[in-house]
Design a protein around this motif. Structure first.
Motif, PDB file in Angstrom:
ATOM      1  N   GLY A  38      13.767  85.743  -2.604  1.00  0.00           N
ATOM      2  CA  GLY A  38      14.522  86.725  -3.209  1.00  0.00           C
ATOM      3  C   GLY A  38      15.941  87.003  -2.720  1.00  0.00           C
ATOM      4  O   GLY A  38      17.077  87.526  -3.386  1.00  0.00           O
ATOM      5  N   ILE A  39      16.325  87.043  -1.611  1.00  0.00           N
ATOM      6  CA  ILE A  39      17.631  87.032  -0.971  1.00  0.00           C
ATOM      7  C   ILE A  39      18.381  85.873  -1.146  1.00  0.00           C
ATOM      8  O   ILE A  39      19.702  86.098  -1.519  1.00  0.00           O
ATOM      9  N   VAL A  40      17.717  84.856  -0.803  1.00  0.00           N
ATOM     10  CA  VAL A  40      18.582  83.560  -1.014  1.00  0.00           C
ATOM     11  C   VAL A  40      19.107  83.112  -2.324  1.00  0.00           C
ATOM     12  O   VAL A  40      20.035  81.961  -2.376  1.00  0.00           O
ATOM     13  N   ILE A  41      18.186  83.157  -3.351  1.00  0.00           N
ATOM     14  CA  ILE A  41      18.372  82.823  -4.622  1.00  0.00           C
ATOM     15  C   ILE A  41      19.783  83.068  -5.188  1.00  0.00           C
ATOM     16  O   ILE A  41      20.487  82.354  -5.761  1.00  0.00           O
ATOM     17  N   PRO A  42      20.236  84.346  -5.267  1.00  0.00           N
ATOM     18  CA  PRO A  42      21.515  84.771  -5.564  1.00  0.00           C
ATOM     19  C   PRO A  42      22.608  84.086  -4.626  1.00  0.00           C
ATOM     20  O   PRO A  42      23.633  83.803  -5.146  1.00  0.00           O
ATOM     21  N   VAL A  43      22.179  83.842  -3.579  1.00  0.00           N
ATOM     22  CA  VAL A  43      23.381  83.289  -2.513  1.00  0.00           C
ATOM     23  C   VAL A  43      23.579  81.783  -3.012  1.00  0.00           C
ATOM     24  O   VAL A  43      24.631  81.428  -3.009  1.00  0.00           O
ATOM     25  N   SER A  44      22.349  80.927  -3.332  1.00  0.00           N
ATOM     26  CA  SER A  44      22.696  79.718  -3.661  1.00  0.00           C
ATOM     27  C   SER A  44      23.406  79.545  -4.954  1.00  0.00           C
ATOM     28  O   SER A  44      24.087  78.462  -5.125  1.00  0.00           O
ATOM     29  N   VAL A  45      23.542  80.513  -5.867  1.00  0.00           N
ATOM     30  CA  VAL A  45      24.416  80.475  -7.054  1.00  0.00           C
ATOM     31  C   VAL A  45      26.030  80.511  -6.525  1.00  0.00           C
ATOM     32  O   VAL A  45      26.706  79.671  -6.826  1.00  0.00           O
ATOM     33  N   LEU A  47      26.889  79.654  -3.477  1.00  0.00           N
ATOM     34  CA  LEU A  47      27.145  78.308  -2.798  1.00  0.00           C
ATOM     35  C   LEU A  47      27.509  77.073  -3.854  1.00  0.00           C
ATOM     36  O   LEU A  47      28.393  76.436  -3.543  1.00  0.00           O
ATOM     37  N   LEU A  48      26.887  76.970  -4.833  1.00  0.00           N
ATOM     38  CA  LEU A  48      27.047  76.011  -6.059  1.00  0.00           C
ATOM     39  C   LEU A  48      28.414  76.216  -6.597  1.00  0.00           C
ATOM     40  O   LEU A  48      29.160  75.268  -6.908  1.00  0.00           O
ATOM     41  N   GLN A  49      28.899  77.636  -6.677  1.00  0.00           N
ATOM     42  CA  GLN A  49      29.908  77.843  -7.542  1.00  0.00           C
ATOM     43  C   GLN A  49      31.359  77.649  -6.597  1.00  0.00           C
ATOM     44  O   GLN A  49      32.537  77.066  -7.114  1.00  0.00           O
ATOM     45  N   TRP A  50      31.052  78.071  -5.449  1.00  0.00           N
ATOM     46  CA  TRP A  50      32.342  77.882  -4.389  1.00  0.00           C
ATOM     47  C   TRP A  50      32.410  76.720  -3.509  1.00  0.00           C
ATOM     48  O   TRP A  50      33.544  76.435  -3.247  1.00  0.00           O
TER      49      TRP A  50
END
Length: 100
Positions: A38-45, A47-50
């Motif tokens: 639950g913590i890393v799913i938003p972070v992965s988005v 990472l993909l964008q930036w």
């Protein structure tokens, strides 16, 4: 998705007996896995964008998941198994937005 629910049913009593843990301790494995995801799913988005391409992120997270699997497979105590599962959760959580 199988990795998320694998320990819930299949190995509960086996792991409790092997690592000499109580029924109150075992849910840390399942809850910790879901919490890290639950913590890393938003972070992965982000990472993909930036920073990373989809391919780079996928390969990196497969590597992270594999490291977690090796740690879990070699675990001789419950805390080491828990750390391995949490590393697996990070790899799984970072890869999930790629496929959905």
């Amino acid at each position: 998705m199988l990795n998320e629910t694998l320990f819930n049913i299949a190995f509960t009593t086996t792991l409790m007996q092997e690592f000499h843990i109580s029924l109150r301790t075992f849910p840390w494995m399942v809850t910790g896995f879901m919490l890290v995801m639950g913590i890393v799913i938003p972070v992965s988005v982000l990472l993909l964008q930036w920073w990373f391409t989809t391919r780079q992120l996928l390969l990196g997270m497969i590597l992270i998941f594999t490291v977690g699997t090796v740690i879990s497979a070699a675990a001789y105590t419950f805390p080491i198994l828990l750390v391995g599962r949490l590393i697996q959760a990070a790899g799984t959580g970072w890869v999930m937005p790629i496929f959905y």
